[in-house]
Design a protein around this motif. Structure first.
Motif, mmCIF file in Angstrom:
data_model
loop_
_atom_site.group_PDB
_atom_site.id
_atom_site.type_symbol
_atom_site.label_atom_id
_atom_site.label_comp_id
_atom_site.label_asym_id
_atom_site.label_seq_id
_atom_site.Cartn_x
_atom_site.Cartn_y
_atom_site.Cartn_z
ATOM 1 N N HIS A 136 0.852 -1.205 0.000
ATOM 2 C CA HIS A 136 0.000 0.000 0.000
ATOM 3 C C HIS A 136 0.882 1.247 0.000
ATOM 4 O O HIS A 136 1.506 1.586 1.004
ATOM 5 C CB HIS A 136 -0.923 0.020 1.235
ATOM 6 N N HIS B 69 1.649 5.386 -2.084
ATOM 7 C CA HIS B 69 1.172 6.481 -2.947
ATOM 8 C C HIS B 69 2.370 7.061 -3.688
ATOM 9 O O HIS B 69 2.986 8.029 -3.238
ATOM 10 C CB HIS B 69 0.464 7.549 -2.105
ATOM 11 N N HIS C 15 -9.369 2.141 0.295
ATOM 12 C CA HIS C 15 -9.168 2.870 1.547
ATOM 13 C C HIS C 15 -10.510 2.800 2.286
ATOM 14 O O HIS C 15 -11.541 3.104 1.690
ATOM 15 C CB HIS C 15 -8.832 4.328 1.273
ATOM 16 N N HIS D 268 -6.156 0.435 5.534
ATOM 17 C CA HIS D 268 -6.196 1.353 6.685
ATOM 18 C C HIS D 268 -7.059 0.809 7.836
ATOM 19 O O HIS D 268 -6.534 0.421 8.863
ATOM 20 C CB HIS D 268 -6.625 2.773 6.290
ATOM 21 N N ASP E 197 2.547 3.293 2.904
ATOM 22 C CA ASP E 197 1.580 4.351 2.601
ATOM 23 C C ASP E 197 2.266 5.590 2.018
ATOM 24 O O ASP E 197 1.933 6.011 0.919
ATOM 25 C CB ASP E 197 0.782 4.720 3.851
HETATM 26 FE FE FE2 Z 1 -3.268 5.221 1.633
#
Ligand code: FE2
Length: 429
Positions: free
Chosen positions: A58, A60, A212, A244, A311
């Motif tokens: 996970h 970004h 999410h 999450h 993340d």
């Molecule tokens: Fe995230």
């Protein structure tokens, strides 16, 4: 008759505790794992840990390494300020900006033994600048990184009425997964219907879902219920990951216990982000401040596959991070009280094999027939690897060494003490 190998790693310690092991590599795959293997081109592990590489399930990537580029920082440490900063910055990023930051990220990642990443990519922009740039990056790094791309409507599925078409268009670019952020829709009802709409697109297109979900401290946040329901209704099951789940920390115990049973029965996976979750959650509390961690030991006890993920690294949400999944497992072990020997061994699995399972990377693993994707760490066990968190001495991809880092061996100038020592196993003497 003994097999011949292209490469052999000798005298390795494996994460399951076996020592003195040889790993024979042929045609880029693990051909044999057994004690006492030898052969040409042998790499002596010297009793150190050899494992499957780290996997970040996970992330970004579109936002990484962007913190401060507009001269602003997230002063409150909240998810909301991070989103506001991102909304301000993102329209100014060019196609080349996205590619440049991704390339630099992967240089660091590979040096840390990170070899597979699932990244969410914001598709709010109807021109899909970030999505197109990162689709090209996926092809560019394929020789050394397994990159999965998630179509992620960061500002909400209902931020414009053409998002369903955008998601399909993004999948046509080679994206692998449908994502969403139901907690960012304008009402709880819109959050629920966004999950249904996004799961239906994934089912229609035959791709995975990574949502999410309940990323807040609200004990009454219930998006996970809808995700579990849709995973079962649409037959998606383990093709779905709930990411999450921070609200689970604050939920009523009776409700949480029943929910965990439902999650396990549905077959869906869970990805938590220990560093970022404890950093962003609890920001509206006085004392005690909640931690925003899903109930991971209880989920795993019920049979749910859980990955620990990063993340963010240096983006509007998180000012730290260095692509080292060992750091993530280290923090998780603390915040989840997984600090007994079994817990620490499990935490290492959560950033390697469990995360690979979530991404459906069947060729990842320390097993015969798997790709020879391996890391050699300056540690004598997975426990010590989390305690010392060294960069890998060697990173091997498909049987070839693609990165080496000189070990950090301190040199002492102290009377009566050794001039130099090897930190791996040093406490044991
Ligand atoms: Fe995230």
């Amino acid at each position: 008759m003994r097999m011949t190998f292209d490469t052999v790693i000798t005298n390795a310690t494996l994460p399951d505790g076996r020592t003195g092991m040889g790993i024979g590599v042929q045609n880029g795959k693990i051909a044999e794992i057994a004690p006492g293997l030898t052969g040409k081109g042998a790499i002596d592990a010297g009793g150190r840990l050899v494992s499957a590489p780290f996997v970040d399930c996970h992330f970004h990537l579109d936002a990484t390494l962007s913190l401060g580029l507009n001269g602003k920082y997230n002063e409150s440490g909240t998810l909301a300020e991070g989103i506001a900063l991102w909304a301000e910055m993102a329209p100014d990023f060019t196609f080349d900006d996205y590619k440049d930051r991704a390339r630099r990220y992967f240089d660091i990642a590979i040096s840390q033994g990170l070899m597979a990443v699932r990244t969410h990519v914001d598709v709010t922009d109807p021109n899909l600048v970030a999505a197109k740039a990162l689709a090209e990056i996926k092809a560019e790094v394929a020789d050394y990184i397994d990159l999965q791309l998630v179509a992620f409507p960061q500002m909400g599925f209902y931020c414009r009425d053409t998002m369903a078409d955008t998601i399909r268009e993004t999948l046509d670019l080679g994206f692998d997964v449908v994502g969403g952020a139901p907690h960012l829709e304008r009402t709880a009802e819109l959050g629920r219907s966004s999950i249904t709409a996004l799961c239906e697109i994934a089912a229609e297109q035959g791709v995975m879902v990574d949502m999410h979900c309940d990323e807040n401290d609200d004990p009454n946040s219930r998006q996970i219920e809808t995700l579990v329901y849709e995973a079962e209704r649409l037959g998606l099951h383990d093709k779905v990951t709930a990411s999450h789940l921070t609200s689970m920390h604050s939920m009523d115990n009776f409700y949480a216990a029943r929910l965990i049973t439902k999650i396990a029965a549905s077959g869906i996976n869970v990805a938590v982000n220990p560093a970022v979750n404890i950093h962003l959650q609890g920001r509206y509390d006085s004392y005690p401040k909640r931690r925003g961690m899903a109930r991971v030991p209880e989920l795993m006890e019920a049979g749910v596959t859980v990955g620990f993920a990063q993340d963010c690294v240096l983006d509007p949400w998180y000012p730290l991070g260095r692509c080292a999944l060992g750091d993530v497992a280290f923090i998780a072990a603390h915040v989840l009280h997984m600090t007994n020997p079994a817990g620490l061994a499990q935490a290492y699995e959560n950033v390697t094999t469990s995360a690979a399972e979530i991404m459906k990377l069947d060729h990842f693993g320390l097993k015969t027939g798997c790709s020879a994707d391996l890391v050699l760490l300056d540690a004598t066990s997975s426990w010590e690897a989390l305690r010392l968190r060294p960069a890998p001495r060697i990173v091997m991809r498909r049987g070839k060494v693609i990165c080496e880092t000189a070990p950090a061996h301190p040199h002492l100038s102290l009377p009566g003490r050794p001039a130099s020592f090897d930190p791996a196993g040093y406490f044991q003497g």
